[in-house]
Design a protein around this motif. Structure first.
Motif, PDB file in Angstrom:
ATOM      1  N   ALA A 166      -8.208  11.924  -6.186  1.00 32.39           N
ATOM      2  CA  ALA A 166      -6.996  12.019  -5.373  1.00 32.39           C
ATOM      3  C   ALA A 166      -7.237  13.123  -4.349  1.00 32.39           C
ATOM      4  CB  ALA A 166      -5.785  12.337  -6.241  1.00 32.39           C
ATOM      5  N   THR A 167      -6.774  12.928  -3.119  1.00 29.00           N
ATOM      6  CA  THR A 167      -7.091  13.901  -2.078  1.00 29.00           C
ATOM      7  C   THR A 167      -5.898  14.734  -1.624  1.00 29.00           C
ATOM      8  OG1 THR A 167      -6.780  12.202  -0.394  1.00 29.00           O
ATOM      9  CG2 THR A 167      -9.036  12.568  -1.183  1.00 29.00           C
ATOM     10  N   ASN A 168      -4.698  14.216  -1.777  1.00 27.35           N
ATOM     11  CA  ASN A 168      -3.503  14.939  -1.347  1.00 27.35           C
ATOM     12  C   ASN A 168      -2.555  15.010  -2.542  1.00 27.35           C
ATOM     13  OD1 ASN A 168      -1.454  16.160   0.023  1.00 27.35           O
ATOM     14  ND2 ASN A 168      -1.111  14.487   1.466  1.00 27.35           N
ATOM     15  N   VAL A 169      -2.554  16.139  -3.242  1.00 29.73           N
ATOM     16  CA  VAL A 169      -1.801  16.267  -4.492  1.00 29.73           C
ATOM     17  C   VAL A 169      -0.820  17.425  -4.397  1.00 29.73           C
ATOM     18  CG1 VAL A 169      -1.958  16.563  -6.999  1.00 29.73           C
ATOM     19  CG2 VAL A 169      -3.809  15.399  -5.761  1.00 29.73           C
ATOM     20  N   GLU A 170       0.424  17.138  -4.723  1.00 24.53           N
ATOM     21  CA  GLU A 170       1.484  18.135  -4.768  1.00 24.53           C
ATOM     22  C   GLU A 170       2.025  18.202  -6.198  1.00 24.53           C
ATOM     23  OE1 GLU A 170       2.217  19.893  -2.047  1.00 24.53           O
ATOM     24  OE2 GLU A 170       0.805  18.708  -0.856  1.00 24.53           O
ATOM     25  N   THR A 171       2.699  19.285  -6.520  1.00 26.13           N
ATOM     26  CA  THR A 171       3.348  19.389  -7.831  1.00 26.13           C
ATOM     27  C   THR A 171       4.791  19.822  -7.650  1.00 26.13           C
ATOM     28  OG1 THR A 171       2.655  21.684  -8.163  1.00 26.13           O
ATOM     29  CG2 THR A 171       1.204  19.963  -9.037  1.00 26.13           C
ATOM     30  N   VAL A 172       5.638  19.391  -8.601  1.00 26.74           N
ATOM     31  CA  VAL A 172       7.054  19.746  -8.595  1.00 26.74           C
ATOM     32  C   VAL A 172       7.469  20.063 -10.017  1.00 26.74           C
ATOM     33  CG1 VAL A 172       9.407  18.914  -8.181  1.00 26.74           C
ATOM     34  CG2 VAL A 172       7.576  18.235  -6.631  1.00 26.74           C
ATOM     35  N   PHE A 173       8.158  21.171 -10.179  1.00 26.40           N
ATOM     36  CA  PHE A 173       8.749  21.523 -11.473  1.00 26.40           C
ATOM     37  C   PHE A 173      10.256  21.605 -11.290  1.00 26.40           C
ATOM     38  CE2 PHE A 173      10.545  24.540 -14.439  1.00 26.40           C
ATOM     39  CZ  PHE A 173      10.091  24.038 -15.636  1.00 26.40           C
ATOM     40  N   GLU A 174      10.990  20.905 -12.151  1.00 25.72           N
ATOM     41  CA  GLU A 174      12.456  20.922 -12.110  1.00 25.72           C
ATOM     42  C   GLU A 174      12.970  21.044 -13.526  1.00 25.72           C
ATOM     43  OE1 GLU A 174      14.624  20.958  -9.643  1.00 25.72           O
ATOM     44  OE2 GLU A 174      13.249  20.578  -7.989  1.00 25.72           O
ATOM     45  N   GLN A 218       0.891  -1.161   0.000  1.00 25.96           N
ATOM     46  CA  GLN A 218       0.000   0.000   0.000  1.00 25.96           C
ATOM     47  C   GLN A 218       0.932   1.214   0.000  1.00 25.96           C
ATOM     48  OE1 GLN A 218      -3.074   0.077   2.928  1.00 25.96           O
ATOM     49  NE2 GLN A 218      -3.862   2.021   2.209  1.00 25.96           N
ATOM     50  N   PHE A 219       0.957   1.908  -1.137  1.00 20.66           N
ATOM     51  CA  PHE A 219       1.890   3.008  -1.312  1.00 20.66           C
ATOM     52  C   PHE A 219       1.425   4.240  -0.543  1.00 20.66           C
ATOM     53  CE2 PHE A 219       2.381   0.255  -5.015  1.00 20.66           C
ATOM     54  CZ  PHE A 219       3.728  -0.024  -4.901  1.00 20.66           C
ATOM     55  N   ASP A 221      -4.922   3.761  -2.626  1.00 23.49           N
ATOM     56  CA  ASP A 221      -4.079   3.596  -1.444  1.00 23.49           C
ATOM     57  C   ASP A 221      -4.198   4.745  -0.446  1.00 23.49           C
ATOM     58  OD1 ASP A 221      -3.222   1.260  -2.603  1.00 23.49           O
ATOM     59  OD2 ASP A 221      -1.214   1.967  -3.086  1.00 23.49           O
ATOM     60  N   GLY A 222      -4.931   5.802  -0.797  1.00 22.41           N
ATOM     61  CA  GLY A 222      -4.979   6.970   0.072  1.00 22.41           C
ATOM     62  C   GLY A 222      -3.611   7.632   0.174  1.00 22.41           C
TER      63      GLY A 222
END
Length: 155
Positions: free
Chosen positions: A89-97, A12-13, A40-41
């Motif tokens: 999806a309930t907890n979403v983050e973003t990353v730009f590199e 479960q990730f 997986d929440g």
């Protein structure tokens, strides 16, 4: 011969990282990551990488072009996050590199930074900014210290 023990629980990730480019395969990876995170929440981190090595010498020398690309990719990350939230999806983050190779940036920098325990990318595509994503996906599968998935949408 040892006894076969199939009494194994699936993982479960908790922290799923998905690399998305502007391609159908990238969007398919995103859809699969959203599904897995919802199941997986898990926290879902959506990453986009500006591959500087893919820019022509002229493009790389024009600061306005790079600023334009960065703004475009950052706007797309906002759209991806909104889409992920709309799909459960309930907890979403973003990353730009940015970096020379997307696979290396995902594995070496972003995955440890966000504590990823699963990395999902799309298979090779003819579109998108990760023109050689097939080789990037292979790099991720070989070098990731966590589970990885290459999502392939059949045409």
């Amino acid at each position: 011969m040892s006894e076969l023990n199939l009494n194994i629980e699936p993982t479960q990730f908790k922290n799923i990282l998905v690399g998305v480019d502007e391609s159908e395969q990238g969007y398919f990876a995103l859809a699969n990551a959203i599904h897995q995170a919802s199941e997986d929440g898990a926290t879902l981190t959506i990453a986009t990488i500006l591959e500087m090595g893919d820019l022509s010498a002229i493009e790389a020398l024009h600061l306005d072009f790079i600023k334009e690309k960065r703004a475009e990719f950052e706007a797309n990350l906002v759209r991806y996050k909104e889409y992920a939230l709309s799909k459960g999806a309930t907890n979403v983050e973003t990353v730009f590199e940015d970096g020379s190779k997307a696979g290396e940036v995902l594995v070496q920098k972003i995955a440890p930074q966000v504590g990823a325990d699963l990395i999902i990318v799309g298979a090779h595509s003819r579109e998108g900014f990760w023109g050689l994503l097939g080789s990037q996906a292979a790099y991720i599968a070989r070098h990731a210290k966590v589970s990885s998935m290459v999502a392939r949408k059949e045409n």
